[in-house]
Write a protein that holds these residues in place. Sequence first.
Motif, PDB file in Angstrom:
ATOM      1  N   ARG A 229       8.419  33.895  29.775  1.00 22.08           N
ATOM      2  CA  ARG A 229       9.611  33.748  28.681  1.00 22.08           C
ATOM      3  C   ARG A 229      11.148  34.076  29.044  1.00 22.08           C
ATOM      4  O   ARG A 229      10.646  35.267  30.126  1.00 22.08           O
ATOM      5  CB  ARG A 229       9.329  34.875  27.519  1.00 22.08           C
ATOM      6  CG  ARG A 229      10.680  34.252  26.554  1.00 22.08           C
ATOM      7  CD  ARG A 229      10.931  35.521  25.413  1.00 22.08           C
ATOM      8  NE  ARG A 229      12.163  35.283  24.595  1.00 22.08           N
ATOM      9  CZ  ARG A 229      13.254  35.847  25.326  1.00 22.08           C
ATOM     10  NH1 ARG A 229      13.515  36.556  25.968  1.00 22.08           N
ATOM     11  NH2 ARG A 229      14.654  35.534  24.159  1.00 22.08           N
TER      12      ARG A 229
ATOM     13  N   GLN B 217       1.304  24.718  15.560  1.00 22.72           N
ATOM     14  CA  GLN B 217       1.395  25.941  16.515  1.00 22.72           C
ATOM     15  C   GLN B 217       0.148  26.128  16.671  1.00 22.72           C
ATOM     16  O   GLN B 217       0.412  27.576  17.528  1.00 22.72           O
ATOM     17  CB  GLN B 217       2.855  27.371  15.464  1.00 22.72           C
ATOM     18  CG  GLN B 217       1.177  27.201  14.002  1.00 22.72           C
ATOM     19  CD  GLN B 217       1.724  26.321  13.345  1.00 22.72           C
ATOM     20  OE1 GLN B 217       1.992  25.164  13.448  1.00 22.72           O
ATOM     21  NE2 GLN B 217       1.058  27.054  12.236  1.00 22.72           N
TER      22      GLN B 217
ATOM     23  N   LEU C 223       6.723  28.283  12.210  1.00 22.28           N
ATOM     24  CA  LEU C 223       6.830  29.576  12.976  1.00 22.28           C
ATOM     25  C   LEU C 223       7.507  29.800  12.043  1.00 22.28           C
ATOM     26  O   LEU C 223       7.369  31.715  12.106  1.00 22.28           O
ATOM     27  CB  LEU C 223       7.386  29.293  14.081  1.00 22.28           C
ATOM     28  CG  LEU C 223       6.642  28.826  15.250  1.00 22.28           C
ATOM     29  CD1 LEU C 223       7.854  28.778  16.031  1.00 22.28           C
ATOM     30  CD2 LEU C 223       5.735  28.671  15.114  1.00 22.28           C
TER      31      LEU C 223
ATOM     32  N   TYR D 251       4.867  27.952  24.624  1.00 18.42           N
ATOM     33  CA  TYR D 251       5.579  29.148  23.725  1.00 18.42           C
ATOM     34  C   TYR D 251       4.895  29.862  22.637  1.00 18.42           C
ATOM     35  O   TYR D 251       3.875  29.728  22.376  1.00 18.42           O
ATOM     36  CB  TYR D 251       5.969  26.777  22.724  1.00 18.42           C
ATOM     37  CG  TYR D 251       7.348  27.777  21.424  1.00 18.42           C
ATOM     38  CD1 TYR D 251       8.142  27.718  22.518  1.00 18.42           C
ATOM     39  CD2 TYR D 251       6.961  28.252  20.765  1.00 18.42           C
ATOM     40  CE1 TYR D 251       9.589  28.154  21.572  1.00 18.42           C
ATOM     41  CE2 TYR D 251       8.088  28.964  20.053  1.00 18.42           C
ATOM     42  CZ  TYR D 251       9.149  28.848  20.231  1.00 18.42           C
ATOM     43  OH  TYR D 251      10.657  28.834  19.849  1.00 18.42           O
ATOM     44  N   ASP D 252       5.814  30.610  23.513  1.00 21.40           N
ATOM     45  CA  ASP D 252       5.384  32.162  21.753  1.00 21.40           C
ATOM     46  C   ASP D 252       4.184  32.743  22.281  1.00 21.40           C
ATOM     47  O   ASP D 252       3.907  33.339  21.789  1.00 21.40           O
ATOM     48  CB  ASP D 252       5.230  31.568  20.260  1.00 21.40           C
ATOM     49  CG  ASP D 252       5.586  32.447  20.159  1.00 21.40           C
ATOM     50  OD1 ASP D 252       6.415  34.068  20.304  1.00 21.40           O
ATOM     51  OD2 ASP D 252       5.142  33.352  18.736  1.00 21.40           O
ATOM     52  N   ARG D 253       3.901  32.138  23.781  1.00 27.71           N
ATOM     53  CA  ARG D 253       2.232  32.502  24.116  1.00 27.71           C
ATOM     54  C   ARG D 253       2.916  33.557  25.433  1.00 27.71           C
ATOM     55  O   ARG D 253       2.102  34.043  26.123  1.00 27.71           O
ATOM     56  CB  ARG D 253       1.318  31.538  24.453  1.00 27.71           C
ATOM     57  CG  ARG D 253       1.252  30.937  23.577  1.00 27.71           C
ATOM     58  CD  ARG D 253       0.377  30.219  23.251  1.00 27.71           C
ATOM     59  NE  ARG D 253      -1.187  31.259  24.350  1.00 27.71           N
ATOM     60  CZ  ARG D 253      -1.725  30.838  25.075  1.00 27.71           C
ATOM     61  NH1 ARG D 253      -1.330  30.619  26.072  1.00 27.71           N
ATOM     62  NH2 ARG D 253      -2.357  31.322  24.585  1.00 27.71           N
ATOM     63  N   GLU D 254       4.675  34.150  25.767  1.00 29.00           N
ATOM     64  CA  GLU D 254       4.733  35.162  26.982  1.00 29.00           C
ATOM     65  C   GLU D 254       3.607  36.146  26.659  1.00 29.00           C
ATOM     66  O   GLU D 254       2.601  36.892  26.119  1.00 29.00           O
ATOM     67  CB  GLU D 254       5.857  36.066  26.381  1.00 29.00           C
ATOM     68  CG  GLU D 254       6.501  37.052  27.268  1.00 29.00           C
ATOM     69  CD  GLU D 254       7.535  37.583  26.932  1.00 29.00           C
ATOM     70  OE1 GLU D 254       8.398  38.113  27.731  1.00 29.00           O
ATOM     71  OE2 GLU D 254       8.325  37.525  25.834  1.00 29.00           O
TER      72      GLU D 254
ATOM     73  N   SER E  52      14.841  30.183  23.787  1.00 29.95           N
ATOM     74  CA  SER E  52      13.771  31.036  24.919  1.00 29.95           C
ATOM     75  C   SER E  52      13.043  29.739  25.926  1.00 29.95           C
ATOM     76  O   SER E  52      12.849  28.754  24.961  1.00 29.95           O
ATOM     77  CB  SER E  52      12.966  31.645  23.927  1.00 29.95           C
ATOM     78  OG  SER E  52      13.262  32.601  23.633  1.00 29.95           O
TER      79      SER E  52
END
Length: 217
Positions: free
Chosen positions: A201, A177, A163, A183-186, A208
Amino acid sequence: MHLGMSGSFRIKGEVAGRFHHARSRLSAHDHVVFRLGGTTITYNDPRRFGFMLLLPRAELADHPFFAHLGLEPLGNELSAASLAGLFRGKATSLKAALLDQRLIAGIGNIYACEALHRSGLSPFRAAGTMATKSGKPAVRAERLAQAVRAVLTEAVAAGGSSLRDHAQTNGELGYFQHTFRVYDREHAACPTPGCRGTVKRVAQNGRSTFFCPVCQT
């Protein structure tokens, strides 16, 4: 060996893949050099937060760095029964319990989120619900154990998750990733088949947490 925040190993002569971060070549940050059969491995650490420890193998288990570490999640110990035993009676959240290195060593924030989503379990669920009243593993504990093992196995095979600046010893990036489910896909649609939820999130214990409030219960 602990890499700290900026530590890395450089293997002389290895050719990096197409996608990679250039490793630091400033010799001022080269702190340890290993020469093994003609191969040179250099430990480079600009911030100097990393460290190395040299001691006999027989003393490892009792050293303060290792004495309180939990079980190895990719070892034979991880099972529904072990999760039930570790989490039984704990009112803390399931996410917090997975990140507790005194219980299980090696599950980070990314992989906890991914494993919880795969197992369909809410990060806010009480960790103690992995065990029945009699102490036996609940069905959900089996789902979680399988999910943790699958996520970590796939992540290792992909070389980790790049990341920011994580890379392998040859400078090549990790690729896990690209397969993140939550994860990190809000705001993205939940990838669970048939689920119409949206990834959310929230801040949980200072970290987070990404999850689907519809299919993770």
